[in-house]
Write a protein that holds these residues in place. Structure first.
Motif, PDB file in Angstrom:
ATOM      1  N   GLY A 116       0.754  -1.135  -0.009  1.00 17.89           N
ATOM      2  CA  GLY A 116       0.155   0.023  -0.074  1.00 17.89           C
ATOM      3  C   GLY A 116       0.906   1.185  -0.142  1.00 17.89           C
ATOM      4  N   ASN A 117       2.108   1.226   0.284  1.00 14.40           N
ATOM      5  CA  ASN A 117       3.086   2.400   0.351  1.00 14.40           C
ATOM      6  C   ASN A 117       3.694   2.522  -0.744  1.00 14.40           C
ATOM      7  N   ILE A 118       3.968   3.527  -1.486  1.00 12.79           N
ATOM      8  CA  ILE A 118       4.717   3.963  -2.572  1.00 12.79           C
ATOM      9  C   ILE A 118       6.218   3.573  -2.313  1.00 12.79           C
ATOM     10  N   ASN A 119       6.798   2.876  -3.357  1.00 10.52           N
ATOM     11  CA  ASN A 119       8.270   2.671  -3.107  1.00 10.52           C
ATOM     12  C   ASN A 119       8.851   3.346  -4.316  1.00 10.52           C
ATOM     13  N   TYR A 120       9.386   4.440  -3.870  1.00 11.93           N
ATOM     14  CA  TYR A 120      10.113   5.408  -4.656  1.00 11.93           C
ATOM     15  C   TYR A 120      11.209   5.094  -5.559  1.00 11.93           C
ATOM     16  N   ASP A 121      11.735   4.018  -4.849  1.00  6.30           N
ATOM     17  CA  ASP A 121      13.141   3.617  -5.516  1.00  6.30           C
ATOM     18  C   ASP A 121      12.665   2.836  -6.718  1.00  6.30           C
ATOM     19  N   TYR A 122      11.991   2.108  -6.807  1.00  2.00           N
ATOM     20  CA  TYR A 122      11.289   1.060  -7.832  1.00  2.00           C
ATOM     21  C   TYR A 122      10.446   1.545  -8.696  1.00  2.00           C
ATOM     22  N   PRO A 185       1.241   5.478 -20.631  1.00  6.43           N
ATOM     23  CA  PRO A 185       0.311   4.961 -19.198  1.00  6.43           C
ATOM     24  C   PRO A 185       1.104   4.946 -18.341  1.00  6.43           C
ATOM     25  N   VAL A 186       0.494   4.948 -16.895  1.00  5.17           N
ATOM     26  CA  VAL A 186       1.272   4.616 -15.980  1.00  5.17           C
ATOM     27  C   VAL A 186       0.881   3.169 -15.463  1.00  5.17           C
ATOM     28  N   TYR A 187       1.785   2.408 -15.234  1.00  7.17           N
ATOM     29  CA  TYR A 187       1.520   0.894 -14.760  1.00  7.17           C
ATOM     30  C   TYR A 187       1.704   0.853 -13.330  1.00  7.17           C
ATOM     31  N   ILE A 188       0.516   0.589 -12.480  1.00  2.00           N
ATOM     32  CA  ILE A 188       0.588   0.935 -11.203  1.00  2.00           C
ATOM     33  C   ILE A 188       0.662  -0.647 -10.631  1.00  2.00           C
ATOM     34  N   ILE A 189       1.580  -1.048  -9.857  1.00  2.00           N
ATOM     35  CA  ILE A 189       1.827  -2.297  -9.401  1.00  2.00           C
ATOM     36  C   ILE A 189       1.765  -2.535  -7.904  1.00  2.00           C
ATOM     37  N   HIS A 190       0.643  -2.963  -7.257  1.00  2.00           N
ATOM     38  CA  HIS A 190       0.659  -3.274  -5.920  1.00  2.00           C
ATOM     39  C   HIS A 190       1.318  -4.495  -5.505  1.00  2.00           C
ATOM     40  N   ILE A 191       2.477  -4.576  -4.778  1.00  2.00           N
ATOM     41  CA  ILE A 191       3.067  -5.541  -4.191  1.00  2.00           C
ATOM     42  C   ILE A 191       2.656  -6.109  -2.931  1.00  2.00           C
ATOM     43  N   TYR A 192       2.225  -7.290  -2.617  1.00  2.00           N
ATOM     44  CA  TYR A 192       1.951  -7.523  -1.208  1.00  2.00           C
ATOM     45  C   TYR A 192       2.762  -8.589  -0.796  1.00  2.00           C
ATOM     46  N   SER A 193       3.474  -8.483   0.219  1.00  2.00           N
ATOM     47  CA  SER A 193       4.827  -9.268   0.856  1.00  2.00           C
ATOM     48  C   SER A 193       4.269  -9.571   2.196  1.00  2.00           C
ATOM     49  N   GLU A 194       3.818 -10.711   2.474  1.00  2.00           N
ATOM     50  CA  GLU A 194       3.428 -10.799   4.084  1.00  2.00           C
ATOM     51  C   GLU A 194       4.054 -11.838   4.768  1.00  2.00           C
ATOM     52  N   LYS A 195       4.254 -11.882   6.155  1.00  2.00           N
ATOM     53  CA  LYS A 195       4.889 -12.969   6.796  1.00  2.00           C
ATOM     54  C   LYS A 195       3.808 -13.406   7.551  1.00  2.00           C
ATOM     55  N   GLU A 196       2.702 -12.793   7.594  1.00  2.00           N
ATOM     56  CA  GLU A 196       1.594 -13.556   8.575  1.00  2.00           C
ATOM     57  C   GLU A 196       0.263 -13.425   7.717  1.00  2.00           C
ATOM     58  N   ASN A 197      -0.920 -13.944   8.198  1.00  2.00           N
ATOM     59  CA  ASN A 197      -2.108 -13.739   7.274  1.00  2.00           C
ATOM     60  C   ASN A 197      -2.460 -12.510   7.750  1.00  2.00           C
ATOM     61  N   VAL A 198      -2.923 -11.611   6.609  1.00  2.00           N
ATOM     62  CA  VAL A 198      -3.335 -10.286   6.734  1.00  2.00           C
ATOM     63  C   VAL A 198      -4.466 -10.002   6.166  1.00  2.00           C
ATOM     64  N   PHE A 199      -5.341  -8.857   6.576  1.00  2.00           N
ATOM     65  CA  PHE A 199      -6.263  -8.324   6.195  1.00  2.00           C
ATOM     66  C   PHE A 199      -5.794  -6.876   5.785  1.00  2.00           C
ATOM     67  N   LEU A 200      -5.861  -6.288   4.662  1.00  2.00           N
ATOM     68  CA  LEU A 200      -5.327  -5.226   4.252  1.00  2.00           C
ATOM     69  C   LEU A 200      -6.288  -4.210   3.405  1.00  2.00           C
ATOM     70  N   GLN A 201      -6.165  -2.923   3.620  1.00  2.00           N
ATOM     71  CA  GLN A 201      -7.218  -2.057   3.117  1.00  2.00           C
ATOM     72  C   GLN A 201      -6.696  -0.694   2.525  1.00  2.00           C
ATOM     73  N   PRO A 202      -5.959  -0.995   1.111  1.00  2.00           N
ATOM     74  CA  PRO A 202      -5.365   0.119   0.657  1.00  2.00           C
ATOM     75  C   PRO A 202      -6.724   1.006  -0.046  1.00  2.00           C
ATOM     76  N   ARG A 203      -6.374   2.275   0.064  1.00  2.00           N
ATOM     77  CA  ARG A 203      -7.256   3.395  -0.476  1.00  2.00           C
ATOM     78  C   ARG A 203      -6.409   4.264  -1.371  1.00  2.00           C
ATOM     79  N   ASN A 204      -7.036   4.358  -2.676  1.00  2.00           N
ATOM     80  CA  ASN A 204      -6.486   4.990  -3.818  1.00  2.00           C
ATOM     81  C   ASN A 204      -7.378   6.000  -4.326  1.00  2.00           C
ATOM     82  N   ILE A 205      -6.628   6.915  -5.077  1.00  2.00           N
ATOM     83  CA  ILE A 205      -7.659   8.000  -5.539  1.00  2.00           C
ATOM     84  C   ILE A 205      -6.821   8.591  -6.721  1.00  2.00           C
ATOM     85  N   ILE A 206      -7.712   8.696  -7.865  1.00  2.00           N
ATOM     86  CA  ILE A 206      -7.218   9.433  -8.931  1.00  2.00           C
ATOM     87  C   ILE A 206      -8.054  10.582  -9.353  1.00  2.00           C
TER      88      ILE A 206
END
Ligand SMILES: Nc1ncnc2c1ncn2[C@@H]1O[C@H](COP(=O)(O)OP(=O)(O)OP(=O)(O)O)[C@@H](O)[C@H]1O
Ligand SMILES: [Mg+2]
Lengths: 458, 252
Positions: A116-122, A185-206
């Motif tokens: 959910g958090n932008i990784n500016y390096d990549y 175009p902008v290719y938006i890639i959401h990567i989820y890398s988890e070490k536990e079972n998670v419930f995630l709730q990203p919020r986006n806006i264009i």
């Protein structure tokens, strides 16, 4: 970054007992809210509180809820999840994820989000003042963001949207400036890398300001052996004369559950095109795509293609709400249901009384690969205006064995023959994609899916 | 080349082929005639591997290889080609893409490199001229909206492209106008060689004037009940099938 650390501090020691998601959310809301209170302004906090009250009141929808009649989420919400996530992922994981979603020949900017958090390096973002791309965590106290939360949605009707409002931590915020035309175009890639079972709730806006023009391609990828449930919410606000093209690719693994809500708001003379391509084989994919037409002369195209395989459930719900005259909307959803797969389609078109001269079409065609494939299709049309052109329809057909034999009799292997036929069925959706690299990508994804299904069968 | 021995086959407990024997050698052209419903298309289907037919007895080999054991695509790759009596339409699959896929899968099976785009186009053009097939049709969806005759010619174009060992033409002449019949026949004659063979299923002697067969067989009630040379076809044209039916009623 600090804000997230605040939240993880509220975490209780790991639970040994199995606890369902509703109880987890209820138990942890106060602690998480207290953390939000330290960093957020009242208007946002107020919305969170309200939304959580709606959710608590409604709970997770059961199949008694008409909107969830064919999609039973009970087994998924009975699992135990953590609500926070570790925001880091090492380079190796990120690179592995990026490789998985690589689209050959695609010339695009890249926006990479990790949990959910932008990784500016990549990320490779456009270097221009015409567009602003930031993390939601950076902008959430700006009025331009917070005032838009649930501005166009009756959140009480959508328990997952309410839940997202109450808990979201991050996501992307994209704003196109007035009359800005983004070259690629902008290719938006959401990567989820988890070490536990998670419930995630990203919020986006264009936000596409007046007269702007842009294309987005979006996808998500999980690098995790654990169960990941993502409940995402994306607002797309398209102002006068702006044009947004939005392609969304969904592909996953077992133990992934996806609920997405895309809320589109179109002002007059604007245009929105959506291409939603869903492939196996997340446990659950539920997409809500709601389009509110808030001005006259708008144009909307929604194209969907879903391939559903064994133990895979894909549910597409769309709503297009015509409220002003001279608007055009067109929906075409095509589904291929493989052995053991279950597809659901529900599309609603509303044409309100002032919406004269509306053109609204909706079609859902399905191809069943086996007697053990299920589709529930329900197109709906509610018209309150009299001078309109509207149609809707739904078809279900069996896979044509004669066609398969014809191709095989010419030396084409069974797998390739099936892919050719599925591609042929999908053609009238795929051909609508402007970008050639993406069109080829769809073809490859279909081939891979059929190949995998053949393997699973033998 | 093709050797069929005592072949019995049926659909859902209905016996259709009741002991077919047929030997076809390289370089030969055989014609199979016979009344409607006698089992001609069924024989072609069984050889090509249509799944709803069940073989209950007998064998069929192509150059010594057991055909009946192979998947339909492998039979085609081994060199069997069936021009269908009723070619179907496949919307969304382009004719050219289909030809290319088929050709390259067959080449790969035979240990050859796939053709590059340029050589493929050249070959298509050449074969298209051979069977005088309208270039515009090549880029359309497979048989979609083609006229009956165009579909039949498309079958022959495919035949020309894939260069099979044994071709079975199931009533390819039906539905062709007089010019088309001549063009298709010329095409087939040009494709004939000492290394390949043809089985022509037909109702009309006219085709056999263009493509002269070495043998003519009459299939009736699931069996080959009479074989002869091209004169047999003339006799059938003149007398119809009643005498054949009577002969077999007596024999049965
Ligand atoms: N799928 C099927 N189910 C039941 N009967 C079938 C099936 N396919 C073929 N038959 C029957 O088998 C018999 C032989 O049919 P076939 O198509 O082989 O005849 P044919 O000799 O090619 O006839 P025609 O000259 O009319 O093309 C017919 O009686 C037909 O009805
Ligand atoms: Mg026939």
């Amino acid at each position: 970054m600090l804000k997230e650390i605040d939240i993880t501090k509220t975490r209780k020691p790991a639970q040994m007992t199995k606890k369902n998601l509703y109880d987890t959310l209820t138990d942890e809301f106060d602690g998480i809210y207290a953390a939000f209170e330290r960093t957020e302004k009242d208007c946002l906090l107020q919305k969170r509180k309200e939304a959580f009250a709606y959710f608590q009141d409604q709970k997770f929808p059961s199949t008694k809820n008409e909107e969830w009649r064919f999609t039973n989420i009970t087994p998924f919400v009975n699992d135990t999840y953590n609500l926070y996530s570790d925001f880091s992922a090492d380079d190796e994981t990120i690179e592995k994820a990026l490789e998985k979603v690589d689209v050959k020949g695609l010339d695009a900017y890249r926006l990479i989000l990790v949990n959910g958090n932008i990784n500016y390096d990549y990320s490779q973002l456009p270097q221009t003042d015409g567009i602003s791309i930031r993390s939601v965590s950076e902008v959430k106290n700006e009025v331009s963001f917070s005032e838009k939360i649930n501005q166009n949605i009756e959140v009480a009707k959508y328990p997952f949207a309410a839940l997202n409002t109450a808990f979201f931590q991050d996501g992307y915020y994209i704003e196109l400036k007035k009359n800005f035309n983004l070259d690629k175009p902008v290719y938006i890639i959401h990567i989820y890398s988890e070490k536990e079972n998670v419930f995630l709730q990203p919020r986006n806006i264009i936000i596409a300001q007046q007269g702007s023009n842009c294309k987005f391609i979006e996808t998500s990828v999980c690098i995790s052996k654990n169960t990941v449930f993502v409940n995402s919410f994306t607002d797309i606000l398209i102002n006068e004369n702006a044009y947004v093209r939005h392609a969304h690719f969904q592909r996953g693994n077992a133990n992934e559950r996806w609920v997405t809500h895309t809320q589109v708001n179109q002002e007059q003379n604007s245009r929105y095109d959506n291409y939603l391509v869903t492939l196996p084989k997340a446990d659950l994919v539920r997409n809500n795509l709601n389009v509110e037409l808030n001005g006259k002369n708008t144009e909307t195209h929604l194209y969907g293609l879903y391939l559903v395989s064994d133990k895979h459930l894909v549910d597409n719900h769309s709503v297009v709400n015509h409220k002003y005259p001279n608007c055009q909307s067109n929906q075409l959803y095509k589904g291929v249901i493989l052995d053991g797969g279950h597809g659901v389609f529900n599309g609603k078109i509303y044409v309100q009384r002032p919406a004269q001269k509306t053109n609204a079409f909706q079609q859902n065609n399905n191809l069943l690969f086996s007697p053990n494939a299920v589709i529930n299709s329900k197109p709906q049309l509610e018209i309150f205006a009299d001078d309109v052109k509207c149609s809707h329809g739904s078809t279900v057909g069996q896979f044509n064995e004669e066609s398969l034999f014809y191709l095989r009799a010419r030396g084409i292997g069974e797998e390739t023959a099936r892919s050719l036929l599925v591609n042929a069925f999908a053609f009238d959706v795929a051909e609508k994609i402007h970008n050639e690299a993406l069109r080829d990508y769809v073809e490859i994804l279909i081939e891979e899916t059929i190949e995998q299904a053949q393997k699973d069968n033998s | 080349m093709l050797s069929i021995k005592n072949l019995h086959a049926g659909v859902e407990n209905k016996q259709i082929l009741k002991g077919i024997n047929l030997e076809v050698n390289a370089g030969e052209v055989h014609a199979i005639m016979g009344p409607n419903g006698s089992g001609k298309s069924s024989l072609a289907s069984v050889l090509a591997g249509r799944e709803n037919y069940e073989v209950t007895e007998g064998s069929a080999t192509l150059d010594g290889k057991d055909l009946l054991d192979m998947a339909p695509e492998d039979r085609a790759r081994e060199g069997l080609f069936l021009a269908f009596q009723y070619p179907i339409e496949i919307p969304g699959v382009s004719n050219i893409n289909f030809l290319k896929t088929a050709l390259n899968e067959i080449r790969t099976y035979r240990g050859l490199e796939p053709l590059d785009a340029k050589s493929f186009l050249k070959l298509t053009k050449e074969k298209q001229q051979l069977v005088e097939f309208d270039a515009k049709l090549v880029n359309r969806s497979l048989n979609e909206g083609f006229s009956g005759g165009e579909k039949k010619r498309n079958e022959i174009l495919q035949l020309a492209m894939l260069e099979p060992k044994l071709s079975i033409l199931d009533e390819t002449d039906s539905g062709l106008d007089i010019d088309a019949l001549r063009i298709v026949s010329n095409g087939v004659n040009k494709l004939r060689s000492k290394n390949n063979a043809f089985i022509l299923i037909t109702h009309y002697q006219r085709l056999l004037e263009y493509i002269v067969p070495d043998f003519v067989h009459v299939l009736y009630n699931g069996r080959i009940v009479k074989s002869g040379t091209k004169e047999l076809a003339l006799e059938l044209e003149e007398k119809g099938y009643d005498w054949i039916k009577e002969e077999n009623a007596v024999n049965a």
